[in-house]
Design an enzyme around this catalytic site. Structure first.
Site, PDB file in Angstrom:
ATOM      1  N   ASN A  14       0.856  -1.184   0.000  1.00 35.41           N
ATOM      2  CA  ASN A  14       0.000   0.000   0.000  1.00 35.41           C
ATOM      3  C   ASN A  14       0.900   1.245   0.000  1.00 35.41           C
ATOM      4  O   ASN A  14       1.664   1.459   0.940  1.00 35.41           O
ATOM      5  CB  ASN A  14      -0.899  -0.038   1.247  1.00 35.41           C
ATOM      6  CG  ASN A  14      -1.830   1.157   1.338  1.00 35.41           C
ATOM      7  OD1 ASN A  14      -1.420   2.279   1.063  1.00 35.41           O
ATOM      8  ND2 ASN A  14      -3.061   0.929   1.727  1.00 35.41           N
ATOM      9  N   HIS A  17       1.087   6.106   1.877  1.00 35.68           N
ATOM     10  CA  HIS A  17       1.858   7.018   2.726  1.00 35.68           C
ATOM     11  C   HIS A  17       3.058   7.649   2.022  1.00 35.68           C
ATOM     12  O   HIS A  17       3.624   8.624   2.541  1.00 35.68           O
ATOM     13  CB  HIS A  17       2.226   6.346   4.045  1.00 35.68           C
ATOM     14  CG  HIS A  17       0.990   6.070   4.854  1.00 35.68           C
ATOM     15  ND1 HIS A  17       0.055   7.055   5.107  1.00 35.68           N
ATOM     16  CD2 HIS A  17       0.497   4.941   5.405  1.00 35.68           C
ATOM     17  CE1 HIS A  17      -0.947   6.533   5.794  1.00 35.68           C
ATOM     18  NE2 HIS A  17      -0.714   5.257   5.982  1.00 35.68           N
ATOM     19  N   HIS A  57      -5.506   3.792  -1.918  1.00 36.77           N
ATOM     20  CA  HIS A  57      -6.831   4.182  -1.447  1.00 36.77           C
ATOM     21  C   HIS A  57      -7.086   5.617  -1.902  1.00 36.77           C
ATOM     22  O   HIS A  57      -6.460   6.552  -1.392  1.00 36.77           O
ATOM     23  CB  HIS A  57      -6.875   4.085   0.086  1.00 36.77           C
ATOM     24  CG  HIS A  57      -8.216   4.395   0.683  1.00 36.77           C
ATOM     25  ND1 HIS A  57      -8.431   4.365   2.029  1.00 36.77           N
ATOM     26  CD2 HIS A  57      -9.401   4.720   0.118  1.00 36.77           C
ATOM     27  CE1 HIS A  57      -9.706   4.680   2.277  1.00 36.77           C
ATOM     28  NE2 HIS A  57     -10.309   4.903   1.133  1.00 36.77           N
ATOM     29  N   ARG A  59      -9.125   8.347  -1.386  1.00 38.07           N
ATOM     30  CA  ARG A  59     -10.133   8.774  -0.421  1.00 38.07           C
ATOM     31  C   ARG A  59     -11.000   9.870  -1.016  1.00 38.07           C
ATOM     32  O   ARG A  59     -10.551  10.657  -1.851  1.00 38.07           O
ATOM     33  CB  ARG A  59      -9.461   9.291   0.855  1.00 38.07           C
ATOM     34  CG  ARG A  59      -8.710   8.219   1.630  1.00 38.07           C
ATOM     35  CD  ARG A  59      -8.197   8.802   2.927  1.00 38.07           C
ATOM     36  NE  ARG A  59      -9.302   9.304   3.709  1.00 38.07           N
ATOM     37  CZ  ARG A  59      -9.904   8.632   4.691  1.00 38.07           C
ATOM     38  NH1 ARG A  59      -9.470   7.431   5.029  1.00 38.07           N
ATOM     39  NH2 ARG A  59     -10.919   9.157   5.335  1.00 38.07           N
ATOM     40  N   ARG A  63      -6.968  13.002   0.698  1.00 41.51           N
ATOM     41  CA  ARG A  63      -5.931  13.483   1.635  1.00 41.51           C
ATOM     42  C   ARG A  63      -4.534  12.972   1.291  1.00 41.51           C
ATOM     43  O   ARG A  63      -3.559  13.570   1.679  1.00 41.51           O
ATOM     44  CB  ARG A  63      -6.292  13.119   3.074  1.00 41.51           C
ATOM     45  CG  ARG A  63      -6.050  11.701   3.470  1.00 41.51           C
ATOM     46  CD  ARG A  63      -6.149  11.533   4.983  1.00 41.51           C
ATOM     47  NE  ARG A  63      -7.489  11.801   5.470  1.00 41.51           N
ATOM     48  CZ  ARG A  63      -8.063  11.125   6.467  1.00 41.51           C
ATOM     49  NH1 ARG A  63      -7.410  10.177   7.075  1.00 41.51           N
ATOM     50  NH2 ARG A  63      -9.281  11.410   6.844  1.00 41.51           N
ATOM     51  N   GLU A  84      -8.511   0.582  -3.348  1.00 36.57           N
ATOM     52  CA  GLU A  84      -9.364   0.712  -2.160  1.00 36.57           C
ATOM     53  C   GLU A  84     -10.284   1.894  -2.341  1.00 36.57           C
ATOM     54  O   GLU A  84      -9.833   2.984  -2.734  1.00 36.57           O
ATOM     55  CB  GLU A  84      -8.516   0.956  -0.913  1.00 36.57           C
ATOM     56  CG  GLU A  84      -7.963  -0.293  -0.312  1.00 36.57           C
ATOM     57  CD  GLU A  84      -7.186   0.023   0.958  1.00 36.57           C
ATOM     58  OE1 GLU A  84      -7.443   1.065   1.587  1.00 36.57           O
ATOM     59  OE2 GLU A  84      -6.306  -0.761   1.279  1.00 36.57           O
ATOM     60  N   THR A 115     -17.814  -2.149  14.981  1.00 36.19           N
ATOM     61  CA  THR A 115     -16.986  -1.953  16.183  1.00 36.19           C
ATOM     62  C   THR A 115     -15.535  -2.354  15.922  1.00 36.19           C
ATOM     63  O   THR A 115     -14.622  -1.810  16.528  1.00 36.19           O
ATOM     64  CB  THR A 115     -17.529  -2.783  17.370  1.00 36.19           C
ATOM     65  OG1 THR A 115     -17.854  -4.071  16.890  1.00 36.19           O
ATOM     66  CG2 THR A 115     -18.726  -2.126  18.004  1.00 36.19           C
ATOM     67  N   GLU A 165     -11.046  -8.962   3.015  1.00 42.03           N
ATOM     68  CA  GLU A 165      -9.789  -8.598   3.652  1.00 42.03           C
ATOM     69  C   GLU A 165     -10.096  -8.398   5.127  1.00 42.03           C
ATOM     70  O   GLU A 165     -10.898  -7.521   5.487  1.00 42.03           O
ATOM     71  CB  GLU A 165      -9.202  -7.310   3.049  1.00 42.03           C
ATOM     72  CG  GLU A 165      -7.899  -6.917   3.751  1.00 42.03           C
ATOM     73  CD  GLU A 165      -7.147  -5.794   3.066  1.00 42.03           C
ATOM     74  OE1 GLU A 165      -7.220  -5.673   1.827  1.00 42.03           O
ATOM     75  OE2 GLU A 165      -6.465  -5.039   3.790  1.00 42.03           O
ATOM     76  N   HIS A 205      -3.839  -4.084   7.708  1.00 43.59           N
ATOM     77  CA  HIS A 205      -3.910  -2.915   8.599  1.00 43.59           C
ATOM     78  C   HIS A 205      -3.073  -3.142   9.857  1.00 43.59           C
ATOM     79  O   HIS A 205      -3.354  -4.029  10.654  1.00 43.59           O
ATOM     80  CB  HIS A 205      -5.335  -2.540   9.007  1.00 43.59           C
ATOM     81  CG  HIS A 205      -5.378  -1.127   9.538  1.00 43.59           C
ATOM     82  ND1 HIS A 205      -5.655  -0.037   8.747  1.00 43.59           N
ATOM     83  CD2 HIS A 205      -5.110  -0.638  10.759  1.00 43.59           C
ATOM     84  CE1 HIS A 205      -5.572   1.057   9.471  1.00 43.59           C
ATOM     85  NE2 HIS A 205      -5.244   0.727  10.700  1.00 43.59           N
ATOM     86  N   GLY A 206      -2.044  -2.318   9.968  1.00 44.14           N
ATOM     87  CA  GLY A 206      -1.204  -2.354  11.170  1.00 44.14           C
ATOM     88  C   GLY A 206      -0.193  -3.487  11.198  1.00 44.14           C
ATOM     89  O   GLY A 206       0.477  -3.684  12.213  1.00 44.14           O
ATOM     90  N   HIS A 228       2.049   1.189   5.916  1.00 44.93           N
ATOM     91  CA  HIS A 228       2.763   2.108   6.799  1.00 44.93           C
ATOM     92  C   HIS A 228       4.126   1.580   7.215  1.00 44.93           C
ATOM     93  O   HIS A 228       5.129   2.315   7.182  1.00 44.93           O
ATOM     94  CB  HIS A 228       1.900   2.412   8.034  1.00 44.93           C
ATOM     95  CG  HIS A 228       2.462   3.482   8.894  1.00 44.93           C
ATOM     96  ND1 HIS A 228       3.266   3.210   9.980  1.00 44.93           N
ATOM     97  CD2 HIS A 228       2.370   4.827   8.805  1.00 44.93           C
ATOM     98  CE1 HIS A 228       3.626   4.350  10.528  1.00 44.93           C
ATOM     99  NE2 HIS A 228       3.106   5.343   9.841  1.00 44.93           N
TER     100      HIS A 228
HETATM  101  N1  PXP Z   1      -5.783  -2.753   4.146  1.00 47.69           N
HETATM  102  C1  PXP Z   1      -6.697  -1.762   4.117  1.00 47.69           C
HETATM  103  C2  PXP Z   1      -8.092  -2.092   3.712  1.00 47.69           C
HETATM  104  C3  PXP Z   1      -6.329  -0.446   4.450  1.00 47.69           C
HETATM  105  O1  PXP Z   1      -7.264   0.530   4.397  1.00 47.69           O
HETATM  106  C4  PXP Z   1      -4.996  -0.176   4.780  1.00 47.69           C
HETATM  107  C5  PXP Z   1      -4.556   1.211   5.085  1.00 47.69           C
HETATM  108  O2  PXP Z   1      -5.124   1.656   6.240  1.00 47.69           O
HETATM  109  C6  PXP Z   1      -4.087  -1.230   4.808  1.00 47.69           C
HETATM  110  C7  PXP Z   1      -4.496  -2.512   4.488  1.00 47.69           C
HETATM  111  C8  PXP Z   1      -2.641  -1.011   5.150  1.00 47.69           C
HETATM  112  O3  PXP Z   1      -2.529  -0.652   6.485  1.00 47.69           O
HETATM  113  P1  PXP Z   1      -1.106  -0.207   7.034  1.00 47.69           P
HETATM  114  O4  PXP Z   1      -0.756   1.063   6.360  1.00 47.69           O
HETATM  115  O5  PXP Z   1      -1.354  -0.055   8.497  1.00 47.69           O
HETATM  116  O6  PXP Z   1      -0.149  -1.306   6.715  1.00 47.69           O
END
Ligand code: PXP
Length: 253
Positions: A14, A17, A57, A59, A63, A84, A115, A165, A205-206, A228
């Site tokens: 991704n 960033h 993504h 948005r 942003r 995305e 949630t 996902e 994510h994360g 990230h």
């Molecule tokens: N998957 C989705 C659906 C996301 O929206 C994001 C970005 O928030 C990621 C994966 C990648 O997350 P990260 O940047 O925390 O690795």
């Protein structure tokens, strides 16, 4: 060329960033010749390093990633683009024109979020199913970004989307605490349920260099989407060279 072992999990990088960093300096001027870093260049480097796909993504508030970025990345040789997007008419129209290999529906407004922070598919089945159908008709493979919750997995199956996902954010937040194992177990159960229902299972994510091996213990994983941590690490792994190149340019001789 050596064959990839069957069990490898695919890596979607991704690049949002890279755009976040550019926008911090060049908001409103991202098309300027000076604007850097280029998300498309980061995507090209990622592909050269073995990334199996690139995720962006776009948005609704623009942003980070801009429409021009998406088009530039979609045009890269050999790219498999995962787009995305919010479940919104303007985004659906953009994706139907772009025809990326895949699109992942993610929540952007508060009402759409469960949630767990994933898309509330169970709470808006007709809207999601219509969006899935509109994208599928354009040849786009749709995934739904959902929390590890049985009701959401079942709703995703009913929507007609072939892929989910799983949102690993709660697990990533808990990583390093006793709560992490319970979060991993919830993901494990969601993976098993989704696989049993015939869904392809991605996650993201994360995820970072510390927790990814724990994520890799999940069953039936097809692809991880990571952003990230990779962009952050590339700043450090590239710092010596970047500073060295600038030092060389400051030499008087
Ligand atoms: N998957 C989705 C659906 C996301 O929206 C994001 C970005 O928030 C990621 C994966 C990648 O997350 P990260 O940047 O925390 O690795």
């Amino acid at each position: 060329m050596t064959a990839r072992p069957q069990s490898d999990v695919l890596l979607g990088v991704n690049v949002d960033h890279a755009a976040t960093l550019r926008q911090a300096r060049y908001r409103g001027r991202h098309a300027s010749a000076h604007a850097e870093p280029s998300p498309a260049a980061f995507a090209r480097e990622s592909l050269a390093a073995g990334a199996d796909g690139i995720t962006v993504h776009l948005r609704e508030d623009r942003r980070h990633i801009q429409e021009e970025d998406v088009r530039e990345i979609a045009a890269l040789a050999g790219v498999r683009l995962n787009f995305e997007m919010a479940c919104a008419p303007a985004m659906v129209a953009f994706a139907r024109a772009l025809r990326p290999a895949a699109a992942c529906l993610v929540p952007e407004s508060r009402e759409e979020v469960t949630t767990e922070g994933g898309l509330d598919v169970a709470g808006q089945p007709a809207r999601i199913a219509d969006t899935v159908a509109a994208l599928a008709e354009a040849g786009v493979e749709v995934s739904l970004f959902i929390g590890p919750d049985a009701a959401q997995v079942e709703a995703a199956r009913a929507s007609g989307a072939p892929v989910i996902e799983l949102h690993t954010g709660a697990f990533a937040e808990a990583w390093g605490t006793p709560a992490a194992e319970a979060e991993l177990e919830r993901l494990r159960q969601a993976c098993a349920l989704a696989h049993g229902l015939g869904l392809v299972v991605n996650a993201g994510h994360g995820i970072n260099y510390g927790n990814v091996r724990a994520v890799m213990t999940l069953p039936h994983l097809h692809e991880l989407n990571i952003g990230h941590a990779i962009v952050s690490r590339s700043l450090l792994t590239g710092a010596r060279q970047a500073v060295g190149e600038m030092k060389a340019l400051l030499r008087r001789r």
